[in-house]
Scaffold this motif. Structure first.
Motif, short mmCIF file in Angstrom:
data_model
loop_
_atom_site.label_atom_id
_atom_site.label_comp_id
_atom_site.label_asym_id
_atom_site.label_seq_id
_atom_site.Cartn_x
_atom_site.Cartn_y
_atom_site.Cartn_z
N PHE A 87 0.86 -1.19 0.00
CA PHE A 87 0.00 0.00 0.00
C PHE A 87 0.89 1.23 0.00
N ARG A 144 -4.72 -6.72 1.50
CA ARG A 144 -4.16 -6.70 0.14
C ARG A 144 -5.11 -7.37 -0.85
N LEU A 169 -5.80 3.31 6.46
CA LEU A 169 -5.81 3.45 5.00
C LEU A 169 -6.97 4.32 4.51
N CYS A 192 -7.47 2.11 -2.96
CA CYS A 192 -6.18 2.50 -2.37
C CYS A 192 -5.08 2.43 -3.42
N LEU A 223 -1.63 1.27 -4.77
CA LEU A 223 -0.78 0.09 -4.52
C LEU A 223 0.49 0.20 -5.34
#
Ligand code: FNR
Length: 358
Positions: free
Chosen positions: A43, A279, A324, A335, A337
């Motif tokens: 992340f 994830r 997050l 998000c 990555l």
């Protein structure tokens, strides 16, 4: 024969999982020493992204149902006295933590109805939970209906396991009818069908095909955790197929390959900790399944130990979502990555986009 195979699978899967863990010193949580392609997913840290913990809601939607949390106990076992007891413990832990749960393959029940109790125990101990039955595509539509009815399943998982069958001397050698069999079962049962692998991964091409067959979701069940090539090779002296150990698409690679192929995805295979759950959700999964890791905890620490572990995972997943800035599991997919290492290489050289091959 089937009963002893089921007991062997449990013993060998737990041994495989345990060998991949560091020995914890007193009071410490064991953690995995395996290298994993999940570690190629990072992340991007945004220091002002955080929200308030109270804003996080773990609810997710799978196969037309709302699940309290994006985590589930994936298919493992049933068919022998010992594995019936394991199913009881798993179901109690799922009930106490609000998780969905799958039984192992119900083929033993179809061959020998006296084993029914080793599967119905899951429904008995998780009466209001989301329970999935599990079969292979060799089941007839009528058998699939019987399995679903027996445990009043909310969904039916169909597992694809060509590699495992190939390594087993007594395994199936005919797979050509599987696609049409999946379509026939899907049309015959009254519940959504979820097709899964058993730890070798579903590719994008496979998921495109599954979407055409009418299934509701695909669980990519990739490599990186339980390895059924190794387990089956380990069950016999002359392990002729040991070169297949490690075969398959890793779970993050499968998720990347299978996204945007027309089916909601679930992730399982080699999930080590809550960060791997986050994830997987960020890579587009609706929920994340764990098998050998939860089984090992159940066997070593009983249902109470597994309940503690699942509560810790849900607590830490909530904490990760808070930092997050993800209010829901689906928000994690937004998000930023960074994909590095061998997973990056896989992304840069994906299989041919779409064609008529299977
Ligand atoms: C399994 N798995 C499995 N899958 C399935 O669809 N039907 C089954 O009967 C079984 N049986 C089974 C037994 C045992 C002891 C284990 C550990 C696993 C496969 C499982 O659902 C999952 O896809 C893989 O194990 C990968 O997840 P983990 O173990 O790496 O978390």
């Amino acid at each position: 024969m089937t009963a002893s195979r089921k007991d062997d699978h449990v013993r060998l899967a737990v041994a495989q999982h345990t060998a991949s863990q560091t020995a914890p010193s007193a009071g410490q949580v064991p953690h995995s020493t395996r290298t994993s392609q999940f570690d190629d997913v990072r992340f991007t840290h945004h220091a002002l992204a955080g929200i308030d913990r109270a804003q996080v809601d773990l609810t997710t939607h799978v196969a037309g149902h709302a699940w309290q949390a994006p985590l589930y106990i994936n298919a493992m076992t049933g068919g022998s006295a010992k594995t019936g007891e394991i199913n009881r413990g798993l179901a109690i832990a799922a009930r106490e933590t609000g998780l969905a749960i799958a039984t192992g393959s119900m083929s033993p029940y179809l061959k020998d109805p006296t084993t029914a109790g080793t599967f119905t125990t899951v429904r008995v101990h998780h009466p209001h939970g989301f329970v999935m039955a599990n079969l292979n595509p060799n089941a007839t539509p009528e058998q699939a209906r019987r399995a679903v009815d027996l445990i009043q399943a909310d969904a039916l998982q169909i597992h694809l396991n060509t590699v495992q069958e190939t390594v087993m001397p007594e395994g199936d050698r005919s797979f050509g009818h599987w696609a049409s069999a999946i379509a026939a079962i899907t049309a015959a049962v009254s519940v959504p069908v979820i097709v899964k692998e058993v730890g070798f991964g579903l590719s994008g091409r496979t998921v495109t095909r599954l979407a055409e067959l009418g299934v509701a979701a695909a669980d990519v069940a990739g490599s990186g955790g339980t390895d059924f090539a190794r387990i089956e090779n380990g069950r016999r002296e002359h392990s002729d197929y040991s070169y297949l150990n490690g075969w398959g698409l890793s779970t993050p690679a499968a998720l990347l390959d299978a996204r945007d192929r027309g089916l909601p995805l679930l992730a399982s295979g080699g999930i080590r900790h809550p960060l791997d759950v986050a994830r997987s959700l960020a890579l587009g999964a609706r929920a994340v399944g764990v098998s050998a890791g939860f089984l090992t905890t159940l066997i070593t620490d009983g249902p109470d130990g597994l309940i503690r572990q699942i509560r810790t995972w849900l607590d830490q997943l909530t904490a990760l979502m808070t930092l997050l800035g993800a209010r829901t599991p689906a928000d994690l997919a937004a998000c930023d990555l960074q994909i590095t290492g061998t997973l990056r290489a896989f992304l840069d050289h994906p299989p041919a986009p779409e064609d008529n091959r299977r």
